[in-house]
Design an enzyme around this catalytic site. Structure first.
Site, PDB file in Angstrom:
ATOM      1  CG  ASP A 483      29.954 -69.870  46.405  1.00 14.27           C
ATOM      2  OD1 ASP A 483      29.918 -70.319  45.229  1.00 14.27           O
ATOM      3  OD2 ASP A 483      29.696 -68.695  46.699  1.00 14.27           O
ATOM      4  CG  ASP A 544      29.406 -66.556  40.000  1.00 12.79           C
ATOM      5  OD1 ASP A 544      28.610 -66.275  39.086  1.00 12.79           O
ATOM      6  OD2 ASP A 544      29.959 -65.714  40.709  1.00 12.79           O
TER       7      ASP A 544
HETATM    8  N1  GLY Z   1      31.392 -66.083  42.959  1.00 12.32           N
HETATM    9  C1  GLY Z   1      31.491 -64.736  43.249  1.00 12.32           C
HETATM   10  C2  GLY Z   1      32.392 -63.953  42.385  1.00 12.32           C
HETATM   11  O1  GLY Z   1      32.899 -64.423  41.403  1.00 12.32           O
HETATM   12  O2  GLY Z   1      32.619 -62.827  42.711  1.00 12.32           O
END
Ligand code: GLY
Length: 763
Positions: A483, A544
C-alpha cells in the site's frame, strides 16, 4: 464643470441614493444564509472584530499629539507618509522623500485614527446588519458623532493640513492629502446600512450629509482639490471615487452621471497605456502595488457607478487587469519594475480585484479561474462575506476547515499517549483510532492537509501538511506493504507536485523502488498481502492494489525508468484479465499460483461472499483503471473503467442518494450499513473518467458525481467539532471482521475533498 457640480450638490441634499461598494442583493443573500459554512466563518470573525470595537474608545481629531499651524485641533492633520527627517540637517528639516518607506511618526497625527474610526464604523455597521444587535449600531453611531458631529470633538470638513511635509510650505498640507479620506467611501457604504437602525437617527443622517456637503464643497473648490483632480496618477482616480461616493450619498444622480461620463476619457484612457500598463505608477518603488491600488480604485468607481446605472465600459480597465495578471503567481523577480515590499499581499489584492471585475463584467471566466488558482481562501476574511459567491466545494472546504482544526487538537491529545501515530477512524467507544505509520491508512491524514492547502492556498495548511508528511518518511523502505501508493504517493507525491521541492521527489522514487520488490515476474503482479496461510492464498492480489500503481507510474515519469511503468502495466493487465466478472463487477481477491502465474481461485476478504459485490472494491477498480489510462492512454483501461462505472451505476441495489451499501448483495439491504468511502472514491474517479469520455457519457458521470457530493454534503457530515473531527459519517471498513462499521474513516474524507476539488477543476 466644478461650479455646476457644486450648485447641484447644494440643491440635492434631500434624498439619499444607492451608494455602496457592495451589491445589496449579495448582502441580503449572505444574511439569509448566514449558517452556510463560508458565511458563518466570515460572520463569526466580523462579530469578533465588532466585539473588540465595542470596547475601544471613540477616536477623534482631538487626540493627536501635533496640532496644525492653524492652532485649531479640529483641523485634520497628517504627515506625508514617505517623508523622513533629512539626516544631513541638524533639525532634520525640511523632510525628504524615501518613496515606499512609511514613517512611523504618522501616528502622532490624525491619519491612523481616521483609519481606525472608518474601519470600526464599517465593522460595527456590518455586524449590526448581519446580527441585528443594536449595541453595534449604537457604537457605530457614537463613533460617527464623535468624529464628524459633536461640537467638542468634530473634524472640520476639510483636509487643508493633510499630508504636510515638515519644513515645507509653512505647514500646509499637499493635494495628495485628499487620499487620506478614501476610507470614507467604504464607511459611507456601511452608513447606508446603518441608516436602517434605531440608533442612527434621521437627525444624525441629516447632520452627516451636511458635513459631507461642506467637505465635498471644499474638495471641489480648494486649491488642493483642484490640484488633486489634475494629477496624472492614482490620486485623481481616488479623488473621483470620493466625489462619486459623496454625490451618490446625497442622492445626486445628475452629478454622478457627469463624473461617470467623463471617467473613461479623463482617467482610464489617460492613465492606462494601450498595453495595459499604468506608466504613472511604474516609476514608483512599489510599482506593482500602486498599479494594483489604482486598479482597485477604478473598480470601486465602476461598482459605485453601476448603482447609478452609469457604469463605464470595462474594456480599458480590463487591459490594466490583464497587464498585472500576467505576473500573478510568479516571483517578484518576474515583475520588470520595482516592488520593494509586500509582493504577496499585493498579489492577493489583485486576486480580489479580478474577482470583483468578474462580478461586474459577468463574462471574464478567465479571471475567476485565475482567482481559483491563486486566491488564499481564508473564509473568515470579510471579502468572502461582502463579495465572494461560494461554490458547493467552497462550503464543504469551509466546513472541513473547522473539522480538521478540531481533528488536529484531537490528534495532539492522542499523541501524548501514542507518539508518532496517525488518525484513522473512530472506535466503537467514540475515541479516536490512531495507527502506526506502517498502517495502510497513515498517508490520508497528511493527504487531507495537502488537499486543504491545494484548495485554500493558505500557508497554514501547507505547514501542517509538511510536518505530517515527514512523519512517514521511513515507509519509503517498508517492503512489507503493497500500500505504499496510499501511504507515500498521496503525501509525498502531492507535496512534490505542489511545492517542487526535490526532497519529496526522492522519497516518491525510493518508495516506488521498494514497492517493486513485491513484483513477481511469473505472476506479473505486485503481491498484496504477505500474511495468510498457503491454504488461504499463495499469492493474493486485491483489487485495491490498482490504486498503488500510481506510485510506479509517477516514479517512472520522474526517473525515466521504464521498468516501473512496465510493472504497473503488467499488474493492470493481469487485473483486467482476472479480476472481473462478465457483468463488469469485480472480485476482491485473486489468488495466483506463484509457480506458473495461473489463477488458483477468486474469493473475498472484506466483502460478504466470494461472488458478492463489495462496494469499495468496485470503487478502487473504477478509480484505478481511470488513473492507469491517465498515464498510458491504453483504451483497454478506459473501457474497463467505463464498464465498472456502467455496472455500478446501473445496479438495482444502488440507493437513491447514490451512497452504496457496503456490499451490494447484502440481504439486509435496505438495513445494511452504507459505505460513504466507496461513494467518495467513485465520485472522485468519475470526475476524472468524465474528462476522457465522450460528451454524453461524460455528462452522466459528472452528474452522478455531483449528486454523490450533494448527498455527502447534505446528509453525511457530522456536527461541527464532533466525531473526532472527521468529515464524513457512515463508512464501513471491514464488515466481516466486525471492524469499523458505520464510522468515519480517513480515506473517505480524503477522497471526498479530492472529489470536491475535482468537481471544480475537472470540468
Ligand atoms: N485497501 C483496504 C480497504 O479498502 O479497506
Amino acid at each position: 464643470m466644478r461650479l455646476i457640480l457644486l450648485m447641484q450638490f447644494v440643491m440635492c441634499l434631500a434624498t439619499a441614493g444607492a451608494q455602496s461598494l457592495w451589491d445589496p442583493s449579495h448582502l441580503a443573500y449572505a444574511k439569509a444564509h448566514a449558517q452556510q459554512p463560508v458565511l458563518a466563518a466570515a460572520i463569526s470573525r466580523l462579530v469578533g472584530d465588532a466585539d473588540q470595537a465595542l470596547l475601544a474608545a471613540a477616536p477623534s481629531v482631538m487626540q493627536k499629539q501635533t496640532t496644525a499651524v492653524s492652532g485649531d485641533r479640529h483641523d485634520y492633520t497628517s504627515l506625508s507618509r514617505y517623508f523622513w527627517p533629512d539626516p544631513t540637517k541638524p533639525d532634520g528639516l525640511p523632510y525628504v522623500n524615501r518613496d515606499g518607506l512609511s514613517n512611523p511618526e504618522l501616528d502622532k497625527y490624525d491619519r491612523n485614527r481616521l483609519s481606525e474610526m472608518t474601519s470600526a464604523v464599517t465593522t460595527l455597521s456590518l455586524a449590526w446588519y448581519f446580527t441585528d444587535r443594536e449595541a453595534y449600531a449604537q457604537k457605530a453611531t457614537e463613533l460617527l458623532r464623535t468624529w464628524f458631529l459633536n461640537r467638542a470633538t468634530r473634524m472640520n470638513p476639510h483636509l487643508r493640513y493633510a499630508q504636510m511635509v515638515p519644513g515645507v510650505n509653512g505647514g500646509l498640507g499637499r493635494c495628495y492629502g485628499l487620499i487620506d479620506s478614501y476610507s470614507f467611501v467604504e464607511m459611507l457604504s456601511a452608513v447606508k446600512l446603518l441608516e436602517q437602525s434605531k440608533a442612527f437617527t434621521r437627525r444624525d443622517a441629516q447632520q452627516l450629509k451636511a458635513w459631507f456637503a461642506q467637505f465635498l464643497q471644499w474638495m471641489l473648490t480648494s486649491e488642493q482639490g483642484i490640484e488633486e483632480s489634475r494629477q496624472a496618477n492614482n490620486h485623481s482616480v481616488a479623488y473621483d471615487v470620493q466625489l462619486l461616493s459623496y454625490a451618490l450619498y446625497m442622492g445626486n444622480q445628475q452629478v454622478a452621471r457627469q463624473l461617470t461620463d467623463s471617467f473613461p476619457s479623463r482617467r482610464l484612457q489617460q492613465q492606462i497605456a494601450p498595453d495595459g500598463s499604468q506608466p504613472y505608477e511604474l516609476w514608483r518603488t512599489l510599482a506593482f502595488g500602486y498599479s494594483e491600488y489604482n486598479l482597485q480604485h477604478c473598480i470601486d468607481f465602476c461598482q459605485l457607478a453601476r448603482q447609478a446605472s452609469t457604469m463605464p465600459t470595462l474594456a480599458t480597465l480590463e487591459k490594466a487587469a490583464d497587464y498585472l495578471a500576467q505576473y500573478l503567481g510568479k516571483d517578484v523577480q518576474a515583475w520588470p519594475h520595482q516592488q520593494i515590499s509586500d509582493w504577496e499581499g499585493k498579489q492577493q489584492e489583485l486576486c480580489r480585484d479580478l474577482y470583483r471585475l468578474w462580478l461586474l463584467d459577468g463574462q471574464r471566466e478567465d479571471y475567476r479561474r485565475l482567482v481559483d488558482q491563486h486566491l488564499v481562501k481564508q473564509f473568515a476574511d470579510r471579502f468572502f462575506l461582502l463579495y465572494y459567491r461560494p461554490t458547493v466545494a467552497d462550503q464543504a472546504f469551509a466546513a472541513a476547515d473547522v473539522q480538521l482544526r478540531f481533528q488536529m487538537e484531537q490528534v495532539r491529545t492522542a499523541r501524548t499517549k501514542t507518539p508518532g501515530t496517525m488518525p484513522r477512524s473512530v472506535n466503537a467507544d467514540g475515541t479516536l483510532r490512531m495507527v502506526g505509520i506502517g498502517d495502510w491508512c497513515s498517508g490520508f491524514y497528511p493527504g487531507l492537509l495537502w488537499q486543504m492547502y491545494q484548495w485554500t492556498h493558505d500557508d497554514f495548511w501547507r505547514r501542517q501538511a509538511v510536518g505530517e508528511t515527514w512523519h512517514l518518511q521511513d515507509n519509503q523502505w517498508n517492503a512489507s506493504s503493497h500500500d505504499l501508493g496510499f501511504m507515500m504517493h498521496i503525501p509525498f507525491g502531492t507535496a512534490w507536485r505542489l511545492t517542487g521541492e526535490r526532497s519529496y521527489r526522492d522519497v516518491v522514487v525510493q518508495a516506488a523502488r521498494t514497492l517493486t520488490t513485491r513484483f513477481d515476474e511469473r505472476v506479473g503482479c505486485i503481491r498484496s498481502w504477505s500474511w495468510g496461510t498457503p491454504e488461504r492464498w499463495r499469492f493474493a492480489v486485491i483489487i485495491d492494489n490498482m490504486m498503488n500503481l500510481e506510485l510506479l507510474f509517477e516514479a517512472s515519469l520522474l526517473t525515466g525508468d521504464q521498468r516501473l511503468r512496465q510493472m504497473a502495466e503488467s499488474h493492470a493487465d493481469k487485473t483486467l484479465q482476472n479480476h472481473f466478472r462478465p457483468d463488469g463487477s469485480s472480485y476482491h481477491v485473486v489468488d495466483y499460483n506463484p509457480d506458473d502465474g495461473s489463477v488458483i481461485k477468486r474469493i473475498t476478504h472484506q466483502g460478504l461472499a466470494d461472488e458478492s459485490v463489495w462496494s469499495r472494491g468496485q470503487a478502487w477498480g473504477l478509480y484505478g483503471f481511470t488513473m492507469c489510462y491517465r498515464y498510458t492512454r491504453h483504451s483497454s483501461y478506459l473501457e474497463q473503467a467505463q464498464r465498472i462505472a456502467d455496472f455500478f451505476l446501473n445496479q438495482h441495489n444502488l440507493p437513491a442518494d447514490l451512497i452504496p451499501y457496503w456490499d451490494m448483495r447484502d440481504p439486509a439491504i435496505p438495513q445494511a450499513p452504507r459505505d460513504a468511502s466507496a461513494a467518495a472514491i467513485i465520485a472522485s474517479g468519475l470526475y476524472e473518467l468524465a474528462t476522457y469520455s465522450a460528451p454524453s457519457l461524460a455528462a452522466r458521470y459528472r452528474d452522478t458525481a455531483d449528486r454523490i457530493i450533494a448527498s455527502l454534503e447534505s446528509a453525511y457530515q457530522p456536527q461541527p467539532r464532533t466525531m473526532q473531527g472527521f468529515l464524513l459519517l457512515h463508512s464501513t471498513g471491514n464488515y466481516p471482521a466486525h471492524d469499523e462499521i458505520d464510522v468515519p474513516i480517513s480515506y473517505a474524507d480524503y477522497y471526498y475533498l479530492e472529489a470536491l476539488r475535482r468537481s471544480q477543476t475537472m470540468r
